[in-house]
Design an enzyme around this catalytic site. Structure first.
Site, PDB file in Angstrom:
ATOM      1  N   LYS A  31       0.868  -1.241   0.171  1.00 49.76           N
ATOM      2  CA  LYS A  31      -0.265   0.268  -0.457  1.00 49.76           C
ATOM      3  C   LYS A  31       0.799   1.156  -0.058  1.00 49.76           C
ATOM      4  O   LYS A  31       0.630   1.904  -0.750  1.00 49.76           O
ATOM      5  CB  LYS A  31      -1.323  -0.177   1.070  1.00 49.76           C
ATOM      6  CG  LYS A  31      -2.053  -1.029   1.248  1.00 49.76           C
ATOM      7  CD  LYS A  31      -2.746  -1.211   2.775  1.00 49.76           C
ATOM      8  CE  LYS A  31      -1.672  -0.891   3.292  1.00 49.76           C
ATOM      9  NZ  LYS A  31      -1.515  -2.369   4.075  1.00 49.76           N
TER      10      LYS A  31
ATOM     11  N   ARG B 152     -10.066   0.657   8.553  1.00 48.65           N
ATOM     12  CA  ARG B 152      -9.550  -0.715   8.940  1.00 48.65           C
ATOM     13  C   ARG B 152     -10.588  -1.925   9.586  1.00 48.65           C
ATOM     14  O   ARG B 152     -10.161  -2.757   9.771  1.00 48.65           O
ATOM     15  CB  ARG B 152      -8.144  -0.739   9.514  1.00 48.65           C
ATOM     16  CG  ARG B 152      -7.013  -0.620   8.773  1.00 48.65           C
ATOM     17  CD  ARG B 152      -5.855  -0.469   9.816  1.00 48.65           C
ATOM     18  NE  ARG B 152      -4.641  -1.312   9.713  1.00 48.65           N
ATOM     19  CZ  ARG B 152      -3.663  -0.489   9.248  1.00 48.65           C
ATOM     20  NH1 ARG B 152      -3.401   0.739   9.081  1.00 48.65           N
ATOM     21  NH2 ARG B 152      -2.787  -1.634   9.017  1.00 48.65           N
TER      22      ARG B 152
ATOM     23  N   ARG C  47      12.055  -5.107   5.627  1.00 51.66           N
ATOM     24  CA  ARG C  47      11.305  -3.749   5.162  1.00 51.66           C
ATOM     25  C   ARG C  47      12.413  -2.683   5.629  1.00 51.66           C
ATOM     26  O   ARG C  47      12.203  -3.049   6.980  1.00 51.66           O
ATOM     27  CB  ARG C  47       9.623  -3.702   4.633  1.00 51.66           C
ATOM     28  CG  ARG C  47       9.434  -1.586   5.320  1.00 51.66           C
ATOM     29  CD  ARG C  47       7.879  -1.545   5.416  1.00 51.66           C
ATOM     30  NE  ARG C  47       6.982  -1.971   5.842  1.00 51.66           N
ATOM     31  CZ  ARG C  47       5.724  -2.620   6.505  1.00 51.66           C
ATOM     32  NH1 ARG C  47       5.259  -1.656   5.809  1.00 51.66           N
ATOM     33  NH2 ARG C  47       4.983  -2.647   7.304  1.00 51.66           N
TER      34      ARG C  47
ATOM     35  N   ARG D 185      10.857  -0.036  11.428  1.00 50.63           N
ATOM     36  CA  ARG D 185       9.470  -0.376  11.637  1.00 50.63           C
ATOM     37  C   ARG D 185       9.995  -1.516  13.149  1.00 50.63           C
ATOM     38  O   ARG D 185      10.415  -2.287  12.970  1.00 50.63           O
ATOM     39  CB  ARG D 185       8.574  -0.397  11.462  1.00 50.63           C
ATOM     40  CG  ARG D 185       7.724   0.663  10.488  1.00 50.63           C
ATOM     41  CD  ARG D 185       6.629   0.910   9.787  1.00 50.63           C
ATOM     42  NE  ARG D 185       5.695   0.009  10.157  1.00 50.63           N
ATOM     43  CZ  ARG D 185       4.585   0.146   9.947  1.00 50.63           C
ATOM     44  NH1 ARG D 185       4.845  -0.082   8.214  1.00 50.63           N
ATOM     45  NH2 ARG D 185       3.690  -0.678  10.312  1.00 50.63           N
TER      46      ARG D 185
ATOM     47  N   ARG E 131      -1.024  -8.710  13.367  1.00 53.53           N
ATOM     48  CA  ARG E 131      -1.651  -7.925  12.061  1.00 53.53           C
ATOM     49  C   ARG E 131      -2.465  -8.822  11.561  1.00 53.53           C
ATOM     50  O   ARG E 131      -3.827  -8.050  10.881  1.00 53.53           O
ATOM     51  CB  ARG E 131      -0.476  -6.407  11.704  1.00 53.53           C
ATOM     52  CG  ARG E 131      -0.155  -5.820  12.800  1.00 53.53           C
ATOM     53  CD  ARG E 131       1.382  -5.274  12.614  1.00 53.53           C
ATOM     54  NE  ARG E 131       1.710  -4.488  10.738  1.00 53.53           N
ATOM     55  CZ  ARG E 131       2.856  -4.570  11.030  1.00 53.53           C
ATOM     56  NH1 ARG E 131       4.267  -5.273  11.466  1.00 53.53           N
ATOM     57  NH2 ARG E 131       3.114  -4.100   9.894  1.00 53.53           N
TER      58      ARG E 131
END
Ligand code: ADP
Ligand code: ADP
Ligand code: ZN
Length: 214
Positions: free
Chosen positions: A13, A88, A127, A161, A172
């Site tokens: 996203k 969400r 990431r 992160r 998640r």
């Protein structure tokens, strides 16, 4: 244009929202980025949200919808918006309907990025982003062209992160399955949903999204 990008953590996203900002002059509204900024600035919202985010659970609906409301208030009405990671939950989807009406906006599309769950864990754990400009990278799939130097701004500082670890990612994903996927029918009923194969290359996903927007 007002677009919602939907997809589990790591679906792409943020990566695609950045490209849409470049290609279409739209504005990315990422509740994740807003919450991380609030945590960093130690605002009351940030202090409330930090532990919830570290566990991989969802922050309260009212908090994120108020963040979105403030952004929409500050934005010129002709600027298109990409909602990245919002809504969400069903309650957020209903709050967004109210906010769009309040700000005189209409949804153009809801784009769902579909990705295999196994690939998601690999994407999340690889990431990282530029500490200066926020450009997203991946250790294997999408490293900077020159090792250790940001393609966009030349910075040599990068960050990861704290919630991008395998255990939090599982939580998640469960949150996505339990609370976010069930909002799709809300938009299917309005014939707004388009599915894009998020397993394709970053370029190909970007082309598929562009084709939906022209
Ligand atoms: P990802 O890029 O992995 O999808 P985000 O950056 O969008 O993750 O979100 C990171 C965390 O911030 C989430 O796990 C959640 O705790 C919180 N968060 C972000 N957006 C929302 C939202 N719309 N509602 C509730 N919590 C949110
Ligand atoms: P999200 O915002 O949905 O959580 P990101 O855009 O941050 O997802 O992407 C998660 C990670 O996967 C990043 O490291 C990014 O560079 C990488 N990535 C994004 N799209 C692709 C893709 N199509 N193929 C391979 N890796 C990708
Ligand atoms: Zn940079």
């Amino acid at each position: 244009m007002n677009i919602i990008l939907l997809g589990p953590p790591g679906a792409g996203k943020g990566t695609q929202a950045h490209r849409m900002v470049e290609h279409h002059g739209m504005r990315q509204l990422s509740t994740g980025d807003m919450l991380r900024a609030a945590v960093k600035a130690q605002t009351p919202v940030g202090q409330k949200a930090k532990a919830v985010m570290d566990r991989g659970e969802l922050v309260s609906d009212d908090i994120v919808s108020e963040l979105i409301d403030a952004e929409l208030t500050a934005l010129a009405p002709e600027t298109g918006v990409i909602f990245d990671g919002y809504p969400r939950t069903q309650a957020q989807a209903e709050q967004l309907d109210g906010l769009l009406a309040k700000h005189g906006r209409c949804l153009t599309r809801v784009i769902e990025l579909g990705v295999d769950e196994d690939a998601l864990v690999e994407r999340i754990t690889g990431r990282f982003s530029c500490a200066e400009c926020g450009t997203l990278y991946h250790d294997m799939a999408n490293p900077p062209k020159t090792d250790g130097v940001c393609d966009q701004c030349g910075s040599t500082e990068f960050k990861r992160r704290p919630d991008d670890n395998e255990e939090t990612v599982r939580t998640r994903m469960q949150e996505y399955r339990a609370k976010t996927q069930p909002i799709l029918p809300h938009y299917e009923a309005q014939d707004l949903v388009a599915r894009v194969d998020g397993m394709a290359s970053i370029e190909d996903v970007s082309h598929a999204i562009d084709a939906l927007l022209t």
